[in-house]
Each structure stands twice: as structure tokens, then as C-alpha cells.
Scaffold this motif. Structure first.
Motif, PDB file in Angstrom:
ATOM      1  N   GLN A 187       0.833  -1.205   0.000  1.00 51.56           N
ATOM      2  CA  GLN A 187       0.000   0.000   0.000  1.00 51.56           C
ATOM      3  C   GLN A 187       0.870   1.259   0.000  1.00 51.56           C
ATOM      4  O   GLN A 187       0.577   2.242  -0.686  1.00 51.56           O
ATOM      5  N   TYR A 188       1.964   1.215   0.807  1.00 57.95           N
ATOM      6  CA  TYR A 188       2.828   2.389   0.939  1.00 57.95           C
ATOM      7  C   TYR A 188       3.820   2.532  -0.217  1.00 57.95           C
ATOM      8  O   TYR A 188       4.334   3.622  -0.454  1.00 57.95           O
ATOM      9  N   THR A 189       4.106   1.446  -0.903  1.00 56.65           N
ATOM     10  CA  THR A 189       5.020   1.520  -2.047  1.00 56.65           C
ATOM     11  C   THR A 189       4.267   1.694  -3.367  1.00 56.65           C
ATOM     12  O   THR A 189       4.885   1.725  -4.435  1.00 56.65           O
ATOM     13  N   SER A 190       2.948   1.806  -3.282  1.00 56.64           N
ATOM     14  CA  SER A 190       2.140   1.934  -4.494  1.00 56.64           C
ATOM     15  C   SER A 190       2.353   3.304  -5.146  1.00 56.64           C
ATOM     16  O   SER A 190       2.709   4.289  -4.492  1.00 56.64           O
ATOM     17  N   ARG A 191       2.086   3.350  -6.433  1.00 56.73           N
ATOM     18  CA  ARG A 191       2.228   4.604  -7.168  1.00 56.73           C
ATOM     19  C   ARG A 191       1.208   5.634  -6.688  1.00 56.73           C
ATOM     20  O   ARG A 191       1.525   6.832  -6.581  1.00 56.73           O
ATOM     21  N   SER A 192       0.003   5.181  -6.378  1.00 58.20           N
ATOM     22  CA  SER A 192      -1.039   6.119  -5.959  1.00 58.20           C
ATOM     23  C   SER A 192      -0.702   6.782  -4.629  1.00 58.20           C
ATOM     24  O   SER A 192      -0.963   7.972  -4.430  1.00 58.20           O
ATOM     25  N   PHE A 193      -0.090   6.031  -3.702  1.00 58.66           N
ATOM     26  CA  PHE A 193       0.287   6.645  -2.427  1.00 58.66           C
ATOM     27  C   PHE A 193       1.443   7.616  -2.624  1.00 58.66           C
ATOM     28  O   PHE A 193       1.482   8.690  -2.010  1.00 58.66           O
TER      29      PHE A 193
END
Length: 237
Positions: A187-193
Motif C-alpha cells: 500500500q505504501y510503495t504503491s504509485r497512488s500513495f
């Protein structure tokens, strides 16, 4: 006395020692009765959640006689008190090995001299009953230790941590220049975050992979939240 000891199967030396130490034993029992009363009050004030180490710290902070934590634990067992301890951990960190990793900007220094400069984020599993498990994402200010933002949902998609960061931004007004420390969860390494962090002016920071110590402030909040706020209700064996 010899005859009575023989009948009871006791040695005279043991009986003499018991009689000689009766006064000291009575005094010790009186002291421990006072300690037990203090323990009951702290335990009750905590909603019956505190365990021996936390009660020991509370008694020391409150002044009066300093009690060793092992003695306190023994007294708690004697009077039938115990705190709440989460019984099962649910895995909430699923790392994406292919994702880009943020640098470590704070090391293990979980302190801050000013609010709105350093934050830690994590996802935990609230032990509540329901048809589907819930997941709580948090954003904690390392200066005030305030929960600046949070979000709860029945999924672990990136939207969960994005909503938590957005809530923190609404609370603070602006997060520009702040550091956001998280683990390596997908979740934290996602592009959206990463995009919402850039938009808010937040610098991402990550510690070592698979090390809870590198996100100790968030882990500590999670444990206290489950133990003291939810009082351990609904825990799954």
C-alpha cells in the motif's frame, strides 16, 4: 511442643522459625495488602487492561513505595487480577518486491522537536467482531504522539492509507515538508500513495524490510490501542 510437632509431622526447628518470624510475616502481609489496594485502583482505572509492567510504571510515577515488577506480578496473581494481551497477530504488511523503495530519512529516532514534521504510518487489525475483518490505517505525529489521521475499511488496498494521510492533511491544514515513515507494505510503495505524498509535499521514508523495530512508534500505538481502547474484546484465539 515436641509431641505436637511429632503428631503434625513437623520438625521443631521449622516450628520455631515460623513462630520467630511471625511478626515480620504479619508486617509484610500488611504492606502487601496496601500494595494490592493500589494495584486494584490502577487496574480498575485502566478498564482492567493494564498488565504488571504497566501498573508498576504507574505506581512509580504516582510516588510512594517503589514495587519490583516481579513482586507486583505475584500480588496480582494472588488477588486474581490480570491485564489484557492480544492473542493473535494478523499479517497486514505484504511487501511488493518490485516496487521502488523510499530512503530512510529518520533512522530509529522516533522523536521530533516540532509538530507536523515527522509522522509514522501503519496498518493494524482491530480485534472487533463482524462478518468481515476490518483494517485501520494510522498517521501519528512523532512530536505530540497525536493520531493526526486515520481510516478504517474492510480491505487493505492503497485507498486505505491514502484516506488516512488525507485525514491527517485535513487535521493539520498542510503537511508540506513533513516526513512520513512507513514499512514496505504494498500500500505504501504503491504509485497512488507516492502521488498523494508528492501532492501534499510529504517526503516518504522507509526502514529496513521485515523489521518491526524500524517502525516501533507505530507498533507501540497499535499494541496500546488494542489493549487499552478496545480492552481486548473480540480477540480471536
Amino acid at each position: 511442643m515436641k509431641r505436637l510437632c511429632d503428631i503434625l509431622g513437623l520438625s521443631r526447628s521449622s516450628f520455631c522459625y515460623w513462630r520467630r518470624t511471625a511478626a515480620a510475616r504479619a508486617a509484610r502481609q500488611t504492606v502487601e495488602a496496601g500494595i494490592a489496594a493500589r494495584i486494584r485502583k490502577v487496574h480498575q482505572d485502566s478498564g482492567c487492561t493494564y498488565e504488571a509492567p504497566t501498573i508498576t510504571a504507574e505506581l512509580r510515577d504516582g510516588g510512594g513505595q517503589v514495587v519490583n515488577h516481579k513482586r507486583l506480578a505475584r500480588i496480582m496473581r494472588t488477588i486474581g487480577l490480570q491485564g489484557v494481551r492480544p492473542r493473535r497477530r494478523h499479517r497486514t504488511t505484504l511487501a511488493d518486491q518490485a516496487a521502488a523503495k523510499a530512503p530512510d530519512l529518520i533512522g530509529r529516532d522516533f522523536t521530533a522537536s516540532e509538530v507536523n514534521t515527522k509522522y509514522v504510518g501503519d496498518i493494524t487489525y482491530p480485534p472487533v467482531s463482524g462478518p468481515r475483518p476490518l483494517h485501520l490505517a494510522t498517521v501519528i505525529d512523532l512530536a505530540s504522539r497525536r493520531l493526526a489521521g486515520w481510516a478504517i475499511a474492510d480491505h487493505m488496498r492503497a485507498e486505505l492509507v491514502i484516506d488516512a494521510l488525507a485525514a491527517a492533511e485535513r487535521t493539520r491544514g498542510s503537511l508540506a515538508g513533513a516526513i512520513m515513515r512507513t514499512d514496505h507494505g504494498s500500500q505504501y510503495t504503491s504509485r497512488s500513495f507516492a502521488e498523494i505524498c508528492r501532492s501534499a509535499g510529504v517526503r516518504q521514508s522507509m526502514g529496513a524490510v521485515g523489521s518491526s523495530v524500524d517502525n516501533a512508534a507505530a507498533e507501540s500505538f497499535n499494541a496500546a490501542f488494542k489493549r487499552e481502547t478496545l480492552k481486548g474484546r473480540g480477540l480471536v484465539e
